[in-house]
Every structure is written in structure tokens, then in C-alpha cells.
Write a protein that holds these residues in place. Structure first.
Motif, PDB file in Angstrom:
ATOM      1  N   LEU A  39       0.671  -1.427  -0.013  1.00 47.17           N
ATOM      2  CA  LEU A  39       0.181  -0.010   0.167  1.00 47.17           C
ATOM      3  C   LEU A  39       0.972   1.388  -0.044  1.00 47.17           C
ATOM      4  N   ARG A 301      -1.668  -0.598  -4.227  1.00 48.14           N
ATOM      5  CA  ARG A 301      -2.072   0.727  -3.948  1.00 48.14           C
ATOM      6  C   ARG A 301      -3.061   0.988  -4.957  1.00 48.14           C
ATOM      7  N   ASP A 305      -6.824   2.121  -4.614  1.00 51.99           N
ATOM      8  CA  ASP A 305      -7.459   3.412  -5.148  1.00 51.99           C
ATOM      9  C   ASP A 305      -8.514   3.206  -5.886  1.00 51.99           C
TER      10      ASP A 305
END
Length: 314
Positions: A39, A301, A305
Motif C-alpha cells: 500500500l 495501492r 485506489d
């Protein structure tokens, strides 16, 4: 290194039918380290790994996911193994931990965390073993007040020989933490028959600034002294496997709090509700994505997102 996670790393063998099992790199603290690194936060692991074939796989897995391994020791003791079987909506575990590398972690001198490290997480089955458990607690005591200490009990009843003694010990571990993250199953074992809000209220009086309770698909709830509970719901996903979901949630919690500028214990209590809601959604969505594949496979990540944008409308 902004986050340091101390504890076990092991191989999870998941039942695929009969006596057939599929191996996955695992162990709650190791899963957390991988999740936090994926992340985007600089994350270090504090443990000891074997030089056997499983230990080599674990080291390569952690390092390959960007985890800082400078505080990982190596030895010739065997690796810890866990066998997992899905049963009636939960997981049944069998652990093989006798004289294994991670349970024998006991450095003469405690590792020195770099000054930029703001979070230290501990908990899980490492605390049930000697010498590693007492030595991790030594590390927590040495670092308390210098970092935000996170405790995740990650209760595994099959490893607990004396439930009452464990519950007493757990209160002491809770008291060392600034932030406690636990599941509804953890809470039911630690405080049997006690309503969640009542149990969390008692724990907040011991020292933690915040308690976060996860309830799987039912979402997560934040509890802070003198403030109303705050709950969020995760996005609906196609469930494949829950292994590693709680670990992913815990890692994402620290990552999101860091991104909100939370670097001191007092800020956990001061952070506005709107910011905490973003933190909890971030963590709940990360955990939900982990549940869409077999084994502990935290999202990267970009995937998280995208899911947050879809779930929250951008």
C-alpha cells in the motif's frame, strides 16, 4: 521505515480436499508487513526466519514485496507451519510451532528502530511462545511513548492452553497499546458474554486511545473514550477466502493514519470523525479486496485506489 511489525512468519497450508493442501506464505505479522508495503508505506519486519526451504520462501516473499528485512535474523531451526481448513463460515487451524525459528527470536540486544519509524505493531501467536513473546513485550516497553504502538491479538484458541490466563495477559498487552484492532471473534474469546461496546469501554480505560472492531462483511467500528462509535461498511465483493483479511485491515489502518498525519498517540483521539471515516473505509476496502482471492493476498495501492473511487464515487 515508517511502520515496524514484530511477530511470526509461517507457511499456511490450506485444505483443498481430503488431505490435499495448498501452501501460502503467511503469519499475521508477516501478512501485515506485506500489506503495508504493497500500500506504499516503508515497512520493516522484526522476526527470525529459518534457513530451511520454507524460511527461504518466506524471506524472498517479504523482500520481494518491498518489506525492509534489515531487522530479520536467520537461524537453522525449522519454520513454523500452519494447516487451515474452512469450516462453517470460519477457519480451523493446526499449528506446528515447537522450537521453530520465529518462536526462538530472543536477541541479546533489542533491535533499534530507525527514528523515522512511527508505528510499532505487535500481537498474534508469537506472544504465546517463549522466548519470543517476552522479548517482543520488552521491545514494546522500550518503544512505548516513542512510537504509536498497535496491538492486534489475532486470537487462535487452538493454541491457548489456559483461556483464563490468556485473558488476564491480554489485558496487560492491551494496556501497552495506543491503538487496538481486533475482530468480533477475538473479542468474543477475550471477553466472553460482554457486549462489544462495554468491553471496548473497559479497555479504553486501561490506556489505548482507540479501539477498532472488525466484523467481516458487517463492517468496522471505531471506539474512543467520550465519543460516539463510528462505523463503516466495506464494499460488497465475491468472497473467495477470508485468510489475511484482518491482517490487511490492520496494515491499511496504520497506512491510512500515517497519510492523515497521525504520528503521535494523542492524535488518535484528536483526529476528526471525517478523517477517521476515510481511514476506516480505506482499511475495510483493502480487507474486502484481500477476500477476493485464495490465501493472504493484500491489494496493491493502485487496485485499492480504484476500488475506493468506485465505492465512494471518486
Amino acid at each position: 521505515m515508517r511502520i515496524a511489525i514484530a511477530g511470526e512468519a509461517l507457511i499456511d497450508f490450506t485444505a483443498t480436499g481430503g488431505l490435499a493442501f495448498q501452501g501460502h506464505e503467511g503469519g499475521a505479522p508477516a501478512n501485515c508487513a506485506v500489506a503495508a508495503a504493497r500500500l506504499g508505506q516503508a515497512t520493516g519486519f522484526v522476526s527470525q526466519l529459518s534457513r530451511d526451504l520454507f524460511g527461504e520462501r518466506l524471506f524472498a516473499h517479504l523482500q520481494g514485496n518491498g518489506v525492509d528485512m534489515r531487522l530479520v535474523q536467520r537461524c537453522d531451526a525449522p519454520s513454523t507451519l500452519a494447516f487451515v481448513e474452512h469450516a462453517q463460515g470460519t477457519n480451523r487451524y493446526a499449528f506446528y510451532t515447537q522450537a521453530t525459528a520465529d518462536t526462538l527470536w530472543a536477541p541479546a540486544e533489542l533491535p533499534e528502530l530507525p527514528p523515522e519509524c512511527r508505528y510499532l505493531q505487535f500481537g498474534s501467536i508469537a506472544l504465546l511462545h517463549t522466548p519470543v513473546g517476552p522479548r517482543i513485550l520488552d521491545l514494546v516497553a522500550a518503544e512505548r511513548g516513542r512510537r504509536i504502538v498497535v496491538f492486534d491479538p489475532n486470537v487462535r484458541p487452538t493454541l491457548i492452553r489456559d483461556a483464563q490466563a490468556f485473558r488476564r495477559d491480554c489485558l496487560g498487552w492491551l494496556a501497552q497499546a495506543d491503538l487496538v484492532k481486533l475482530s468480533d471473534e477475538d473479542l468474543a474469546f477475550i471477553a466472553p458474554g460482554v457486549p462489544a461496546l462495554e468491553a471496548a469501554g473497559r479497555w479504553l480505560a486501561l490506556g489505548p486511545r482507540a479501539v477498532v472492531l472488525t466484523r467481516g462483511a458487517a463492517g468496522a467500528t471505531l471506539l474512543r473514550a467520550g465519543q460516539a462509535p463510528l462505523s463503516v461498511q466495506p464494499p460488497a465483493v465475491q468472497l473467495v477466502d477470508t485468510i489475511g483479511a484482518g491482517d490487511t485491515f490492520g496494515a491499511a489502518l496504520s497506512v491510512a493514519l500515517l497519510e492523515q498525519g497521525v504520528e503521535q498517540p494523542g492524535q488518535l483521539q484528536e483526529l476528526p470523525e471525517s478523517a477517521w471515516r476515510q481511514v476506516l473505509r480505506f482499511a475495510a476496502t483493502a480487507a474486502a479486496l484481500n477476500c477476493t482471492r485464495a490465501g493472504a493476498q493484500p491489494p496493491r495501492r493502485a487496485e485499492l485506489d480504484a476500488a475506493l473511487a468506485a465505492h465512494c464515487g471518486g
